[in-house]
Scaffold this motif. Structure first.
Motif, PDB file in Angstrom:
ATOM      1  N   LYS A   1       0.832  -1.204   0.000  1.00 38.41           N
ATOM      2  CA  LYS A   1       0.000   0.000   0.000  1.00 38.41           C
ATOM      3  C   LYS A   1       0.875   1.266   0.000  1.00 38.41           C
ATOM      4  O   LYS A   1       0.582   2.233  -0.713  1.00 38.41           O
ATOM      5  CB  LYS A   1      -0.907  -0.003   1.236  1.00 38.41           C
ATOM      6  CG  LYS A   1      -2.043  -1.007   1.186  1.00 38.41           C
ATOM      7  CD  LYS A   1      -3.113  -0.571   0.183  1.00 38.41           C
ATOM      8  CE  LYS A   1      -4.315  -1.500   0.234  1.00 38.41           C
ATOM      9  NZ  LYS A   1      -5.342  -1.100  -0.770  1.00 38.41           N
ATOM     10  N   ILE A   2       1.941   1.251   0.805  1.00 37.75           N
ATOM     11  CA  ILE A   2       2.849   2.401   0.836  1.00 37.75           C
ATOM     12  C   ILE A   2       3.518   2.589  -0.523  1.00 37.75           C
ATOM     13  O   ILE A   2       3.672   3.709  -1.022  1.00 37.75           O
ATOM     14  CB  ILE A   2       3.909   2.209   1.947  1.00 37.75           C
ATOM     15  CG1 ILE A   2       3.241   2.212   3.321  1.00 37.75           C
ATOM     16  CG2 ILE A   2       4.968   3.305   1.875  1.00 37.75           C
ATOM     17  CD1 ILE A   2       4.187   1.894   4.465  1.00 37.75           C
ATOM     18  N   GLN A   3       3.871   1.476  -1.156  1.00 37.87           N
ATOM     19  CA  GLN A   3       4.546   1.545  -2.453  1.00 37.87           C
ATOM     20  C   GLN A   3       3.631   2.156  -3.511  1.00 37.87           C
ATOM     21  O   GLN A   3       4.086   2.897  -4.394  1.00 37.87           O
ATOM     22  CB  GLN A   3       4.992   0.137  -2.871  1.00 37.87           C
ATOM     23  CG  GLN A   3       5.813   0.104  -4.147  1.00 37.87           C
ATOM     24  CD  GLN A   3       6.333  -1.282  -4.449  1.00 37.87           C
ATOM     25  OE1 GLN A   3       6.176  -2.195  -3.650  1.00 37.87           O
ATOM     26  NE2 GLN A   3       6.964  -1.444  -5.605  1.00 37.87           N
ATOM     27  N   GLU A   4       2.335   1.890  -3.424  1.00 33.18           N
ATOM     28  CA  GLU A   4       1.393   2.445  -4.394  1.00 33.18           C
ATOM     29  C   GLU A   4       1.314   3.961  -4.300  1.00 33.18           C
ATOM     30  O   GLU A   4       1.041   4.637  -5.305  1.00 33.18           O
ATOM     31  CB  GLU A   4       0.001   1.844  -4.164  1.00 33.18           C
ATOM     32  CG  GLU A   4      -0.098   0.362  -4.501  1.00 33.18           C
ATOM     33  CD  GLU A   4      -1.471  -0.193  -4.191  1.00 33.18           C
ATOM     34  OE1 GLU A   4      -2.334   0.604  -3.721  1.00 33.18           O
ATOM     35  OE2 GLU A   4      -1.692  -1.406  -4.383  1.00 33.18           O
ATOM     36  N   HIS A   5       1.535   4.505  -3.098  1.00 34.92           N
ATOM     37  CA  HIS A   5       1.408   5.949  -2.915  1.00 34.92           C
ATOM     38  C   HIS A   5       2.731   6.688  -3.081  1.00 34.92           C
ATOM     39  O   HIS A   5       2.771   7.910  -2.946  1.00 34.92           O
ATOM     40  CB  HIS A   5       0.834   6.250  -1.515  1.00 34.92           C
ATOM     41  CG  HIS A   5      -0.611   5.860  -1.375  1.00 34.92           C
ATOM     42  ND1 HIS A   5      -1.010   4.568  -1.115  1.00 34.92           N
ATOM     43  CD2 HIS A   5      -1.749   6.602  -1.477  1.00 34.92           C
ATOM     44  CE1 HIS A   5      -2.332   4.512  -1.027  1.00 34.92           C
ATOM     45  NE2 HIS A   5      -2.814   5.746  -1.249  1.00 34.92           N
ATOM     46  N   LEU A   6       3.803   5.973  -3.346  1.00 35.02           N
ATOM     47  CA  LEU A   6       5.078   6.646  -3.610  1.00 35.02           C
ATOM     48  C   LEU A   6       5.045   7.283  -4.994  1.00 35.02           C
ATOM     49  O   LEU A   6       4.476   6.720  -5.931  1.00 35.02           O
ATOM     50  CB  LEU A   6       6.232   5.653  -3.528  1.00 35.02           C
ATOM     51  CG  LEU A   6       6.626   5.151  -2.133  1.00 35.02           C
ATOM     52  CD1 LEU A   6       7.763   4.130  -2.242  1.00 35.02           C
ATOM     53  CD2 LEU A   6       7.046   6.307  -1.239  1.00 35.02           C
ATOM     54  N   PRO A   7       5.652   8.459  -5.162  1.00 38.63           N
ATOM     55  CA  PRO A   7       5.661   9.101  -6.481  1.00 38.63           C
ATOM     56  C   PRO A   7       6.458   8.266  -7.486  1.00 38.63           C
ATOM     57  O   PRO A   7       7.512   7.715  -7.162  1.00 38.63           O
ATOM     58  CB  PRO A   7       6.331  10.457  -6.214  1.00 38.63           C
ATOM     59  CG  PRO A   7       7.117  10.249  -4.965  1.00 38.63           C
ATOM     60  CD  PRO A   7       6.356   9.270  -4.140  1.00 38.63           C
ATOM     61  N   VAL A   8       5.934   8.165  -8.687  1.00 38.56           N
ATOM     62  CA  VAL A   8       6.597   7.393  -9.742  1.00 38.56           C
ATOM     63  C   VAL A   8       7.763   8.199 -10.289  1.00 38.56           C
ATOM     64  O   VAL A   8       7.641   9.385 -10.583  1.00 38.56           O
ATOM     65  CB  VAL A   8       5.608   7.042 -10.878  1.00 38.56           C
ATOM     66  CG1 VAL A   8       6.321   6.263 -11.978  1.00 38.56           C
ATOM     67  CG2 VAL A   8       4.435   6.250 -10.334  1.00 38.56           C
ATOM     68  N   SER A   9       8.922   7.552 -10.369  1.00 41.81           N
ATOM     69  CA  SER A   9      10.133   8.224 -10.849  1.00 41.81           C
ATOM     70  C   SER A   9      10.946   7.252 -11.687  1.00 41.81           C
ATOM     71  O   SER A   9      11.047   6.058 -11.356  1.00 41.81           O
ATOM     72  CB  SER A   9      10.968   8.745  -9.679  1.00 41.81           C
ATOM     73  OG  SER A   9      12.182   9.277 -10.135  1.00 41.81           O
ATOM     74  N   ASP A  10      11.500   7.779 -12.783  1.00 41.11           N
ATOM     75  CA  ASP A  10      12.326   6.930 -13.652  1.00 41.11           C
ATOM     76  C   ASP A  10      13.626   6.523 -12.965  1.00 41.11           C
ATOM     77  O   ASP A  10      14.250   5.521 -13.318  1.00 41.11           O
ATOM     78  CB  ASP A  10      12.646   7.665 -14.957  1.00 41.11           C
ATOM     79  CG  ASP A  10      11.382   7.931 -15.777  1.00 41.11           C
ATOM     80  OD1 ASP A  10      10.396   7.184 -15.585  1.00 41.11           O
ATOM     81  OD2 ASP A  10      11.382   8.893 -16.571  1.00 41.11           O
TER      82      ASP A  10
ATOM     83  N   VAL B   1      12.335   1.211  -0.241  1.00 39.85           N
ATOM     84  CA  VAL B   1      11.918   2.457   0.410  1.00 39.85           C
ATOM     85  C   VAL B   1      10.623   2.248   1.186  1.00 39.85           C
ATOM     86  O   VAL B   1      10.469   2.714   2.324  1.00 39.85           O
ATOM     87  CB  VAL B   1      11.752   3.579  -0.631  1.00 39.85           C
ATOM     88  CG1 VAL B   1      11.117   4.811   0.005  1.00 39.85           C
ATOM     89  CG2 VAL B   1      13.094   3.942  -1.242  1.00 39.85           C
ATOM     90  N   SER B   2       9.686   1.515   0.591  1.00 39.91           N
ATOM     91  CA  SER B   2       8.419   1.231   1.283  1.00 39.91           C
ATOM     92  C   SER B   2       8.656   0.419   2.543  1.00 39.91           C
ATOM     93  O   SER B   2       8.028   0.669   3.587  1.00 39.91           O
ATOM     94  CB  SER B   2       7.473   0.479   0.345  1.00 39.91           C
ATOM     95  OG  SER B   2       7.223   1.223  -0.828  1.00 39.91           O
ATOM     96  N   ALA B   3       9.574  -0.553   2.455  1.00 37.04           N
ATOM     97  CA  ALA B   3       9.876  -1.374   3.630  1.00 37.04           C
ATOM     98  C   ALA B   3      10.513  -0.540   4.736  1.00 37.04           C
ATOM     99  O   ALA B   3      10.225  -0.731   5.924  1.00 37.04           O
ATOM    100  CB  ALA B   3      10.787  -2.529   3.233  1.00 37.04           C
ATOM    101  N   VAL B   4      11.399   0.387   4.355  1.00 32.67           N
ATOM    102  CA  VAL B   4      12.037   1.250   5.349  1.00 32.67           C
ATOM    103  C   VAL B   4      11.001   2.152   6.022  1.00 32.67           C
ATOM    104  O   VAL B   4      11.027   2.350   7.242  1.00 32.67           O
ATOM    105  CB  VAL B   4      13.153   2.084   4.695  1.00 32.67           C
ATOM    106  CG1 VAL B   4      13.667   3.153   5.665  1.00 32.67           C
ATOM    107  CG2 VAL B   4      14.301   1.194   4.245  1.00 32.67           C
TER     108      VAL B   4
END
Length: 616
Positions: free
Chosen positions: A86-95, A105-108
């Motif tokens: 769920k946290i990963q889905e809300h992270l901004p998408v970046s190349d 990053v989500s796990a941290v």
């Protein structure tokens, strides 16, 4: 003016050819080293705030939680039950971030949230555990199974190696007792002291209070307790101490003695050198929070350490209606009084703390100074010994600007105050008891103008090497200052020590600046105010009957074997003394009472000091 020239980092001269700029590399180096020390203190304070903020966990435990969560993910298991995704889905998408990096990053982030949740849970559990008061009512030598289990749980949730303020966020708020319990306790304590008719009358009044005004006041207390960790401490400080308009000398300030039977050195400057250096060592431990938090003896119950914050760099400022306590973050000097003159004595040089030998050298410079006090300077401190309103008015009228304000600021912002007395004190000659009486009175009020009673504490060093202290009471209870003084005396004698000639150990830097005299411009009107305050203080000091009882037969160990605390022992002694004089029991109200109880385990060094003006 020599020290003033040394303090100039650069100077320039305008000439027809231009500006001639001259830099003082030594002064610039002093500025650099002083700033470096300041930044080191800020970094230490920040580090301690982080450690205290996450206690009872440690900052390194965050890394352990992160590694544990990442390890479980690589084993194809999801301890977060879908939260990491769920946290990963809300992270901004970046190349620049791959899917694997976004997963890490989500796990941290999840590990950090889990870590904070664990800290919050542990603190909440510790706070609830510390709210248990059953241990207070256990019989001596008999501890119930409930208390044993509770004590074990407190140890588990208390963590390891706490800093001084680590427990502050876990201490429970002071509970508000019910009106009924308060009234019952009052009536229970009053019953043995009243006749049947008096007790019946007071019972009726108490019941009326409980059913009317008491309930309304109770709601005010509950509302205040919701916003404050201690609903009574600020009121107690203000209304018991700061709003008192009479002299704080004798009525509020108390004293501490030196060793009775040991004088480490007869050299006044040397004793001052070790004593002041030991005070600085304690302050450094305090700033680094290296002092262990206080605990209830025999149990792992932490005590509040909030009062320790104002030991140093604190002054009581007079006001016409109420006084105020002002605390500064740091101060690199002390204010010194000797023969009616005031000095600023720097305790740091080139970004480092002066050694005991260097402080001795500086103090000796003050002792050797032949200059006379300025008009009105000698007895200026009597303003702090008299009534508070005249002192507040004089401060506003004569010390709000100019040279007087600068000198007063120097005293009030000092780490603490130092008085170098010309007389000798201690157990001397054929009348040791009488000498102790004079010694105690000297520490308690001195000459009424040789102690700055508004400072958090004053270190007094006598001509024969004896020392002591006078402490202002409003900023903390006496055990806080007693811990400081115990550390200072033991460090002075058993760690720092003296050489064979009685001087402090170490060498002296040749670049130490001369201690600077504080300058005053005291008008005649102000000198008259000083004389008036001195008359009030002197009358109060003359009204004190003081006798010190050195006890050789027993110490506090013998009292504790009787299953009674030393404090309760003294309270019983007061009641017994009153009964023997008046042949009846009575609630004792003491006016201007000073009780100093230092009962050591060994009877040779135990002593009780009791002073009182009158019984009511």
């Amino acid at each position: 003016m020599a020290e003033a020239h040394q303090a100039v980092a650069f100077q320039f001269t305008i000439t027809p050819e231009g500006i001639d700029l001259q830099l003082s590399h030594q002064a610039l180096r002093q500025v650099y080293l002083s700033g470096l020390r300041s930044w080191k203190k800020r970094v230490t304070r920040l580090k301690n705030n982080v450690i205290t903020g996450v206690y009872p966990a440690s900052p390194s435990s965050w890394l352990f939680v992160v590694i544990a969560i990442l390890a479980t993910m690589y084993t194809r298991s999801d301890p977060s039950m879908g939260l990491i995704a769920k946290i990963q889905e809300h992270l901004p998408v970046s190349d620049s971030l791959s899917i694997q990096c976004r997963t890490v990053v989500s796990a941290v982030l999840f590990s950090t949230l889990l870590w904070f949740s664990l800290i919050f849970t542990m603190r909440l559990c510790l706070k609830q555990l510390l709210s248990y008061h059953g241990w207070m009512f256990e019989q001596h030598g008999k501890v119930s199974n409930t208390t044993k289990i509770w004590a074990a749980m407190v140890r588990i949730f208390s963590g390891r190696q706490p800093l001084l303020y680590s427990y502050q966020g876990s201490l429970p708020n002071l509970p508000v007792p019910t009106v009924k319990d308060t009234v019952n306790r009052y009536l229970e304590s009053a019953r043995p002291l009243m006749s049947d008719s008096e007790y019946e009358r007071i019972t009726t009044l108490a019941q009326e209070f409980e059913s009317s005004l008491g309930n309304r006041l109770q709601w005010y207390l509950k509302l205040k307790a919701m916003w404050a960790s201690n609903y009574v401490s600020d009121w107690w400080e203000e209304y018991i101490y700061l709003r008192g308009r009479g002299p704080i000398m004798v009525n509020s300030n108390y004293y501490g003695m030196d060793f009775l039977y040991v004088t480490p050195t007869p050299i006044q400057a040397a004793r001052a050198g070790n004593t002041l250096h030991a005070c600085l060592l304690y302050r450094r431990k305090l700033n680094r929070e290296e002092i262990k938090p206080g605990r209830v003896p025999g149990l792992n119950i932490p005590l509040c350490a909030a009062q320790c914050e104002r030991i140093f760099n604190t002054t009581r400022i007079p006001g016409e209606e109420t006084d105020s306590l002002t605390h500064w973050q740091d101060s690199e000097y002390v204010a010194v009084f000797h023969r009616g003159r005031y000095y600023r004595l720097w305790l740091y040089h080139a970004g480092r703390m002066l050694s005991p030998r260097e402080i001795e050298h500086q103090v000796q410079r003050i002792l050797d100074d032949p200059s006379a006090p300025a008009p009105g300077e000698a007895k200026l401190a009597a303003l702090t010994a008299g009534d508070r309103i005249p002192w507040a008015q004089a401060r506003k009228e004569f010390f709000s600007s100019g040279v007087n304000k600068r000198s007063l600021d120097c005293i009030e912002k000092a780490a603490f105050f130092v008085a170098l007395d010309d007389d000798e004190q201690g157990m001397m000659g054929d009348d040791p008891a009488g000498n102790l009486d004079r010694y105690a009175k000297s520490l308690l009020h001195g000459k009424c103008y040789d102690r700055w009673f508004d400072k958090s504490f004053t270190v007094v060093v006598y001509k024969n090497g004896k020392n002591g202290l006078n402490a202002e009471h409003s900023w903390a209870d006496a055990p806080i200052m007693a811990h400081v003084w115990e550390y200072v005396m033991t460090t002075d004698c058993f760690q720092l020590g003296y050489n064979e000639e009685g001087h402090c150990k170490g060498d002296v830097s040749s670049s130490l600046p001369q201690p600077s005299r504080l300058t005053w411009d005291i008008p005649v009107q102000c000198q008259e105010r000083v004389d008036q305050s001195l008359a009030v203080a002197q009358a109060l000091a003359d009204d004190i009957d003081f006798h010190v009882f050195p006890i050789q037969e027993f110490g506090k160990g013998a009292i504790k074997k009787c299953k009674i605390s030393p404090d309760a022992f003294i309270q019983i002694a007061l009641q017994l003394a009153y009964y023997r004089v008046r042949h009846k029991t009575q609630r004792i109200v003491l006016k201007s009472v000073h009780l100093k109880l230092t009962l050591a385990e060994e009877p040779q060094v135990s002593r009780i000091t009791l002073t009182m003006n009158m019984f009511h």
